[in-house]
Scaffold this motif. Structure first.
Motif, PDB file in Angstrom:
ATOM      1  N   PHE A  78     -13.250  -9.875  11.035  1.00 41.16           N
ATOM      2  CA  PHE A  78     -13.061  -9.002   9.882  1.00 41.16           C
ATOM      3  C   PHE A  78     -11.591  -8.694   9.633  1.00 41.16           C
ATOM      4  N   TYR A  79     -10.848  -8.508  10.743  1.00 43.33           N
ATOM      5  CA  TYR A  79      -9.432  -8.215  10.592  1.00 43.33           C
ATOM      6  C   TYR A  79      -8.713  -9.424   9.998  1.00 43.33           C
ATOM      7  N   SER A  80      -9.086 -10.613  10.496  1.00 40.35           N
ATOM      8  CA  SER A  80      -8.456 -11.820   9.970  1.00 40.35           C
ATOM      9  C   SER A  80      -8.813 -12.028   8.506  1.00 40.35           C
ATOM     10  N   LEU A  81     -10.085 -11.770   8.169  1.00 41.21           N
ATOM     11  CA  LEU A  81     -10.515 -11.961   6.775  1.00 41.21           C
ATOM     12  C   LEU A  81      -9.785 -11.001   5.843  1.00 41.21           C
ATOM     13  N   GLY A  82      -9.699  -9.742   6.261  1.00 41.31           N
ATOM     14  CA  GLY A  82      -9.009  -8.744   5.440  1.00 41.31           C
ATOM     15  C   GLY A  82      -7.561  -9.114   5.240  1.00 41.31           C
ATOM     16  N   GLY A  83      -6.903  -9.447   6.366  1.00 38.81           N
ATOM     17  CA  GLY A  83      -5.497  -9.825   6.295  1.00 38.81           C
ATOM     18  C   GLY A  83      -5.307 -11.102   5.513  1.00 38.81           C
ATOM     19  N   GLY A  84      -6.159 -12.088   5.793  1.00 45.48           N
ATOM     20  CA  GLY A  84      -6.052 -13.389   5.138  1.00 45.48           C
ATOM     21  C   GLY A  84      -6.198 -13.303   3.632  1.00 45.48           C
ATOM     22  N   THR A  85      -7.172 -12.507   3.181  1.00 44.65           N
ATOM     23  CA  THR A  85      -7.406 -12.388   1.741  1.00 44.65           C
ATOM     24  C   THR A  85      -6.188 -11.808   1.028  1.00 44.65           C
ATOM     25  N   LEU A  86      -5.671 -10.716   1.589  1.00 47.84           N
ATOM     26  CA  LEU A  86      -4.530 -10.053   0.957  1.00 47.84           C
ATOM     27  C   LEU A  86      -3.305 -10.965   0.980  1.00 47.84           C
ATOM     28  N   CYS A  87      -3.114 -11.629   2.132  1.00 46.95           N
ATOM     29  CA  CYS A  87      -1.984 -12.542   2.309  1.00 46.95           C
ATOM     30  C   CYS A  87      -2.052 -13.679   1.289  1.00 46.95           C
ATOM     31  N   LEU A  88      -3.250 -14.214   1.112  1.00 51.89           N
ATOM     32  CA  LEU A  88      -3.433 -15.328   0.187  1.00 51.89           C
ATOM     33  C   LEU A  88      -3.124 -14.912  -1.245  1.00 51.89           C
ATOM     34  N   MET A  89      -3.646 -13.752  -1.639  1.00 40.75           N
ATOM     35  CA  MET A  89      -3.395 -13.279  -2.997  1.00 40.75           C
ATOM     36  C   MET A  89      -1.904 -13.075  -3.224  1.00 40.75           C
ATOM     37  N   GLY A  90      -1.263 -12.477  -2.223  1.00 38.92           N
ATOM     38  CA  GLY A  90       0.171 -12.244  -2.329  1.00 38.92           C
ATOM     39  C   GLY A  90       0.952 -13.531  -2.468  1.00 38.92           C
ATOM     40  N   MET A  91       0.616 -14.509  -1.625  1.00 40.74           N
ATOM     41  CA  MET A  91       1.385 -15.758  -1.633  1.00 40.74           C
ATOM     42  C   MET A  91       1.120 -16.587  -2.885  1.00 40.74           C
ATOM     43  N   LEU A  92      -0.117 -16.533  -3.380  1.00 46.81           N
ATOM     44  CA  LEU A  92      -0.419 -17.284  -4.603  1.00 46.81           C
ATOM     45  C   LEU A  92       0.361 -16.719  -5.789  1.00 46.81           C
ATOM     46  N   PHE A  93       0.607 -15.404  -5.730  1.00 48.32           N
ATOM     47  CA  PHE A  93       1.445 -14.820  -6.761  1.00 48.32           C
ATOM     48  C   PHE A  93       2.908 -15.216  -6.547  1.00 48.32           C
ATOM     49  N   LEU A  94       3.329 -15.163  -5.288  1.00 49.60           N
ATOM     50  CA  LEU A  94       4.737 -15.405  -4.983  1.00 49.60           C
ATOM     51  C   LEU A  94       5.158 -16.855  -5.246  1.00 49.60           C
ATOM     52  N   ARG A  95       4.222 -17.783  -5.148  1.00 52.13           N
ATOM     53  CA  ARG A  95       4.628 -19.176  -5.345  1.00 52.13           C
ATOM     54  C   ARG A  95       5.095 -19.429  -6.779  1.00 52.13           C
ATOM     55  N   LYS A  96       4.701 -18.522  -7.667  1.00 55.96           N
ATOM     56  CA  LYS A  96       5.147 -18.657  -9.055  1.00 55.96           C
ATOM     57  C   LYS A  96       6.588 -18.188  -9.213  1.00 55.96           C
ATOM     58  N   VAL A  97       7.018 -17.256  -8.348  1.00 50.56           N
ATOM     59  CA  VAL A  97       8.355 -16.694  -8.517  1.00 50.56           C
ATOM     60  C   VAL A  97       9.361 -17.167  -7.464  1.00 50.56           C
ATOM     61  N   ILE A  98       8.872 -17.770  -6.387  1.00 52.99           N
ATOM     62  CA  ILE A  98       9.790 -18.257  -5.358  1.00 52.99           C
ATOM     63  C   ILE A  98       9.662 -19.778  -5.275  1.00 52.99           C
ATOM     64  N   ASP A  99      10.802 -20.457  -5.338  1.00 49.85           N
ATOM     65  CA  ASP A  99      10.723 -21.925  -5.354  1.00 49.85           C
ATOM     66  C   ASP A  99      10.560 -22.500  -3.948  1.00 49.85           C
ATOM     67  N   GLU A 100      10.419 -23.820  -3.904  1.00 54.43           N
ATOM     68  CA  GLU A 100      10.058 -24.477  -2.651  1.00 54.43           C
ATOM     69  C   GLU A 100      11.166 -24.436  -1.610  1.00 54.43           C
ATOM     70  N   LYS A 101      12.385 -24.171  -2.066  1.00 53.04           N
ATOM     71  CA  LYS A 101      13.484 -24.132  -1.098  1.00 53.04           C
ATOM     72  C   LYS A 101      13.510 -22.822  -0.321  1.00 53.04           C
ATOM     73  N   HIS A 102      12.734 -21.863  -0.773  1.00 56.41           N
ATOM     74  CA  HIS A 102      12.738 -20.559  -0.098  1.00 56.41           C
ATOM     75  C   HIS A 102      11.335 -20.168   0.335  1.00 56.41           C
ATOM     76  N   ILE A 103      10.636 -21.158   0.882  1.00 53.85           N
ATOM     77  CA  ILE A 103       9.263 -20.881   1.303  1.00 53.85           C
ATOM     78  C   ILE A 103       9.216 -19.778   2.353  1.00 53.85           C
ATOM     79  N   TRP A 104      10.256 -19.706   3.174  1.00 50.54           N
ATOM     80  CA  TRP A 104      10.204 -18.712   4.260  1.00 50.54           C
ATOM     81  C   TRP A 104      10.108 -17.279   3.729  1.00 50.54           C
ATOM     82  N   ILE A 105      10.707 -17.012   2.567  1.00 48.69           N
ATOM     83  CA  ILE A 105      10.600 -15.656   1.997  1.00 48.69           C
ATOM     84  C   ILE A 105       9.149 -15.370   1.645  1.00 48.69           C
ATOM     85  N   CYS A 106       8.537 -16.360   1.006  1.00 50.11           N
ATOM     86  CA  CYS A 106       7.131 -16.242   0.629  1.00 50.11           C
ATOM     87  C   CYS A 106       6.285 -16.013   1.874  1.00 50.11           C
TER      88      CYS A 106
END
Lengths: 165, 118
Positions: A78-106
């Motif tokens: 449950f902890y992994s699912l909760g964390g994973g879901t939020l993390c995924l939503m965040g990163m899917l948003f961030l990939r639009k604003v952060i380019d591939e050269k700065h993946i580590w920020i994402c």
């Protein structure tokens, strides 16, 4: 979903699972629940930038569910699912604003989202706010682990030059 | 990339905030009142300065935890959960002791209420 796609997603999930299970052998660094390197997220970070949102979600959730079954720790699911879901939503948003050269920020921000998700689930499950005291410690470890997995994914992408699928 | 600097700043700010938050938690002075909660219910409120050395058994869903009080300190002595994180936490200091599988938490209480030792 064609066969090629299916194979590629299956491979990515398998790689993530193997990394996850090898990582289980590494002992906990600190007596704080939830602190992990999260090396399997190298695959997640890669998938965020090279697959569609739906495919990334498939890889992530298959890995989390199978990982808890293989690792024998269903309580962590449950902890992994909760964390994973939020993390995924965040990163899917961030990939639009952060380019591939700065993946580590994402990746770092994804890890931060993951920690917040984990703690939120813990607060709900435990029905106590005591666990919030763990959040800053998780955030510090999350930032470092996130930077590490992000950089690894970045190096991997530039070296391997995988054909875009 | 346009906003890269902004995002790097955000990352640094989050990290520094986390470090500061850690320091605040670790340096906060603590009283003697400790609460033991399980599944949202307070099981015990203990005044460590008045407690005698003893062990408390707490059961949850067939699993049990043993809490030890010794010399005015408190810790999780035994737990039959798979990870044993709560035992590795050691004596209670500023960070609460939490047993996630058994939903048990030991923490210092902020409120200076009268101790009700049961």
């Amino acid at each position: 979903m064609n066969t090629k796609k299916l194979t590629q997603l299956g491979l990515l999930t398998t790689i993530a699972l193997i990394i996850f299970i090898v990582e289980l052998r590494i002992p906990n660094l600190a007596p704080i629940p939830g602190i992990k390197l999260g090396l399997a997220n190298i695959v997640t970070v890669y998938a965020v930038y090279h697959c569609t949102a739906k495919e990334t979600a498939l890889i992530l959730f298959t890995r989390i569910i199978l990982g808890s079954i293989f690792g024998g720790n269903m309580l962590a699911l449950f902890y992994s699912l909760g964390g994973g879901t939020l993390c995924l939503m965040g990163m899917l948003f961030l990939r639009k604003v952060i380019d591939e050269k700065h993946i580590w920020i994402c990746s770092v921000l994804g890890a931060v989202m993951h920690n917040i998700g984990q703690i939120s689930v813990a607060v709900v499950v435990m029905k106590t706010t005591a666990v919030i005291s763990y959040l800053p410690f998780l955030l510090i470890s999350g930032c470092m682990a996130g930077a590490f997995t992000g950089l690894t994914a970045q190096i991997l992408i530039s070296r391997v030059k995988l054909k875009k699928f | 990339m346009k906003n890269t600097k902004l995002w790097i700043t955000a990352v640094v700010v989050i990290f520094i905030a986390a470090v500061v938050w850690c320091i605040i938690i670790l340096t906060k002075p603590q009283g003697n009142i400790v609460t033991v909660t399980q599944d949202g219910k307070t099981l015990y409120t203990l005044d460590l300065s008045k407690e005698k050395d003893r062990r408390i058994k707490v059961e949850y869903d067939g699993r049990e935890n043993v809490i030890e009080i010794k010399d005015g300190r408190i810790r999780m002595l035994e737990a039959n959960c798979p990870d044993h994180t709560c035992i590795n936490t050691g004596w209670l200091e500023n960070v609460p002791i939490v047993c996630l599988p058994n939903k048990l938490a030991i923490e210092f209480s902020d409120k200076e209420t009268d101790a009700i030792a049961r």
